[in-house]
Design an enzyme around this catalytic site. Structure first.
Site, PDB file in Angstrom:
ATOM      1  N   ASP A 178       0.723  -1.205  -0.535  1.00  0.00           N
ATOM      2  CA  ASP A 178      -0.054  -0.258  -0.213  1.00  0.00           C
ATOM      3  C   ASP A 178       1.061   1.196  -0.566  1.00  0.00           C
ATOM      4  O   ASP A 178       2.379   1.431  -0.114  1.00  0.00           O
ATOM      5  CB  ASP A 178      -0.750  -0.257   1.091  1.00  0.00           C
ATOM      6  CG  ASP A 178      -2.438   0.409   1.135  1.00  0.00           C
ATOM      7  OD1 ASP A 178      -1.786   1.700   0.020  1.00  0.00           O
ATOM      8  OD2 ASP A 178      -2.656   1.359   2.608  1.00  0.00           O
ATOM      9  N   TYR A 223      -4.370   3.802   0.782  1.00  0.00           N
ATOM     10  CA  TYR A 223      -6.140   3.491   0.779  1.00  0.00           C
ATOM     11  C   TYR A 223      -5.555   3.180  -0.559  1.00  0.00           C
ATOM     12  O   TYR A 223      -6.731   3.085  -1.997  1.00  0.00           O
ATOM     13  CB  TYR A 223      -7.147   4.022   0.246  1.00  0.00           C
ATOM     14  CG  TYR A 223      -7.522   4.642   1.377  1.00  0.00           C
ATOM     15  CD1 TYR A 223      -7.703   4.558   3.324  1.00  0.00           C
ATOM     16  CD2 TYR A 223      -8.195   6.305   1.815  1.00  0.00           C
ATOM     17  CE1 TYR A 223      -7.857   4.636   4.149  1.00  0.00           C
ATOM     18  CE2 TYR A 223      -8.485   6.472   3.224  1.00  0.00           C
ATOM     19  CZ  TYR A 223      -8.199   6.190   3.884  1.00  0.00           C
ATOM     20  OH  TYR A 223      -9.029   6.505   5.687  1.00  0.00           O
ATOM     21  N   HIS A 224      -3.817   2.740  -0.941  1.00  0.00           N
ATOM     22  CA  HIS A 224      -4.158   1.754  -1.905  1.00  0.00           C
ATOM     23  C   HIS A 224      -3.522   0.956  -2.138  1.00  0.00           C
ATOM     24  O   HIS A 224      -2.287   0.204  -2.675  1.00  0.00           O
ATOM     25  CB  HIS A 224      -2.918   3.450  -3.745  1.00  0.00           C
ATOM     26  CG  HIS A 224      -3.267   4.344  -3.466  1.00  0.00           C
ATOM     27  ND1 HIS A 224      -2.321   5.495  -3.400  1.00  0.00           N
ATOM     28  CD2 HIS A 224      -3.961   5.065  -3.395  1.00  0.00           C
ATOM     29  CE1 HIS A 224      -2.688   6.476  -3.312  1.00  0.00           C
ATOM     30  NE2 HIS A 224      -4.453   6.317  -3.548  1.00  0.00           N
ATOM     31  N   PRO A 225      -4.442  -0.532  -1.539  1.00  0.00           N
ATOM     32  CA  PRO A 225      -3.941  -2.008  -1.754  1.00  0.00           C
ATOM     33  C   PRO A 225      -3.746  -2.533  -2.576  1.00  0.00           C
ATOM     34  O   PRO A 225      -4.450  -2.432  -3.503  1.00  0.00           O
ATOM     35  CB  PRO A 225      -5.177  -2.759  -0.547  1.00  0.00           C
ATOM     36  CG  PRO A 225      -5.986  -1.977  -1.059  1.00  0.00           C
ATOM     37  CD  PRO A 225      -5.678  -0.310  -1.190  1.00  0.00           C
TER      38      PRO A 225
END
Length: 556
Positions: free
Chosen positions: A297, A471-473
């Site tokens: 992430d 919030y970039h998994p």
């Protein structure tokens, strides 16, 4: 073509998010293809989703968000971090910040080097162009007739330009189009907003397909497991309205359910590491140890300052101001309601010897949290800043076979020493940025980290307690060579060792891209559709991106 039974489809797509919406549209362009889309969430038609400025609301509503959170993260004081994922038509593109970043060209070249052959920048650039409908942008590099509208903000607030000017004064380049020839530098941010509306994957792809009657759309449908005949995917078992149903696929089942849910669905279906499945009480269908691994992430901190002039959005948070903004948006689709407020950005390198940017800035003319609550009384502004290529890796693992049970989500954030070095650079380089001449009329006292936070130990303590997910998994169904034991899908998105089963979403990224993930997730959907349909790939581009010629010797 033989007529299919009522509950039989050519293609079943699990998830209607950024990639799933694209697939629904592209696979159904040929009306002979019968396409079913299963989405656990409901409609995206509410104003809290469609109004760009209201972005903090849907992200914090159980109606639209799966509500995941991590296990206690040992390197972050055992904090549990929230992991929002969209539970609605359009998926996370319906609850995200609408920021549009393709990623750096080198990201995709790295994918190819890691075994994702055919996914170099030359290969993916034509798909980025196919999806885009961009106002302006670098000629030749950008698309202008795709379904996804992309635009720059109007940057009415003087703080936006001051931030870009400060970057230039600090010795960094200014890019006219960070999604085109040159990412590195400071620039006007692009957003997926059109006619005052959030231009999600649902608005761009899914709704046009629904309105043309090209797809079967089932909402409130939770995928329980994929059905197999041996190792051949033949259908999906799902729950809807308390009833267990099945749908059969004559051609393929495609999982586009997110970096969290896609590996969980595979695991519940018997695809994964044998020890994980055994612990969860799931019978093994096919051993694939990489399922759920490689989770990573972007982390960020909010670097906040008081503003010396009363010009920030902090004055627009009262009920009267919100009502006025909402009315203008409802009547005309304009004003502060029609922007995500992220209208300036920066991409820089943390030190000499780094070939392309590894730090990203999102500038916001307000000091507030992502849930929309103010950070303090008075006027302030902030920049979200964090490293782009963390070396820390974690996992997603089901706890049992129950689809309603959230999986174990463990990022193992900040477990690699290099992450700490890069984050310290973020703090110090940002502090230098706000001391530039362009910021002097505006930059007051440092709210956080605070001027007392100076040493490595003090910065580390601040990061440990205050960093948040961007919030970039991604990465949990890694794409790679069939010889790679930890690869889950091959370069055509096929689940290795199975038949008629693919994963097409951000979970297949071998390594996170340089920026927000919506744009590359949509690109994955575009390119994945051509693989599924057996089409010839779009011809590769011969454009060469800009790399700082002095990167080996200079940080800027």
């Amino acid at each position: 073509m033989a007529k299919l039974a009522a509950n039989t489809f050519d293609f079943i797509i699990i998830g209607s998010g950024s990639a799933g919406s694209v697939l629904a549209s592209r696979l159904s362009e040929d009306r002979r293809n019968k396409v079913l889309v299963l989405e656990y969430g409901g409609t995206d038609r509410g104003p809290l989703i469609q109004m760009p400025s209201a972005l903090s609301y849907p992200m914090n509503m159980n109606l639209y968000n799966w509500g995941f959170e991590t296990e206690p993260e040992p390197h972050l004081n055992n904090r549990r971090l929230v992991t929002p994922r969209g539970k609605v038509m359009g998926g996370s593109s319906s609850i995200n910040g609408m920021v549009y970043v393709r990623g750096h060209a080198k990201d995709f070249d790295t994918w190819a080097e890691m075994g994702a052959t055919g996914w170099s920048y030359a290969d993916v650039l034509p798909y980025f162009k196919r999806q885009e409908n961009v106002e302006g942008g670098d000629p030749g590099w950008r698309g202008h007739d795709g379904p996804l509208y992309v635009k720059k903000g109007i940057r009415k607030n003087p703080l936006y330009q001051a931030f870009i000017d400060a970057g230039h004064q600090a010795g960094y380049p200014v890019s006219q189009d960070y999604n085109g020839h040159q990412q590195e530098g400071f620039a006007a941010f692009e957003m997926t907003v059109h006619n005052g509306l959030r231009w999600s994957a649902a608005n761009a792809y899914l709704w046009p397909a629904i309105k043309k009657g090209r797809i079967d759309m089932e909402t409130g449908a939770m995928a329980r497991r994929i059905l197999f005949d041996g190792k051949k995917a033949i259908g999906v078992e799902y729950e809807q309205g308390g009833e267990i149903k099945t749908a059969m696929a004559s051609r393929e089942v495609i999982v586009s359910a997110s970096t969290i849910n896609s590996p969980a669905i595979l695991q519940r279906s018997g695809i994964g590491a044998p020890e994980v499945l055994k612990a969860a009480g799931v019978n093994l269908v096919h051993a694939l140890p990489g399922v759920g691994e490689n989770l990573h992430d972007h982390l960020e901190i909010y670097f906040q300052l008081r503003c010396l002039q009363p010009i920030t959005l902090n004055s627009k948070l009262g009920l009267f101001s919100k009502a006025k903004i909402g009315l203008e948006w409802l009547l005309f689709g304009t004003g502060l309601g029609a922007t995500n407020h992220f209208e300036s950005c920066g991409f820089i390198r943390s030190r000499a010897g780094i070939e392309y940017p590894d730090i990203q800035y999102h500038f916001l003319p307000a000091a507030m949290r992502y849930d929309g609550k103010v950070a303090f009384a008075g006027h302030g502004f902030q920049v979200h800043v964090g490293p782009m290529r963390s070396k820390s890796r974690g996992h997603v693992r089901i706890r049992n076979a129950d689809a309603r049970q959230s999986p174990e989500i463990f990022f193992n954030y900040m477990s690699h020493e290099d992450d700490w070095k890069e984050f310290r650079a973020c703090v110090r380089l940002t502090r230098e940025l706000f001391h530039q001449e362009a910021m002097k009329p505006y930059a007051g006292e440092e709210i956080q980290p605070g001027s007392a936070v100076q040493s490595d130990a003090e910065i580390d303590a601040f990061i440990r307690e205050h960093c948040e997910s961007a919030y970039h998994p991604c990465g949990t169904c890694k794409m790679g060579s069939t010889k790679d034991k930890m690869a889950v899908v091959d370069p055509e998105c096929r689940v290795i060792g199975t038949q008629n089963l693919r994963v097409v979403d951000s979970s297949i990224m071998p390594q996170v891209t340089n920026g927000n993930l919506n744009a590359p997730s949509i690109m994955i959907g575009e390119k994945g559709a051509d693989h599924i349909l057996g089409r010839q790939m779009l011809p590769p581009s011969n454009l060469e991106p800009w790399i700082n010629p002095n990167w080996k010797k200079s940080q800027r």
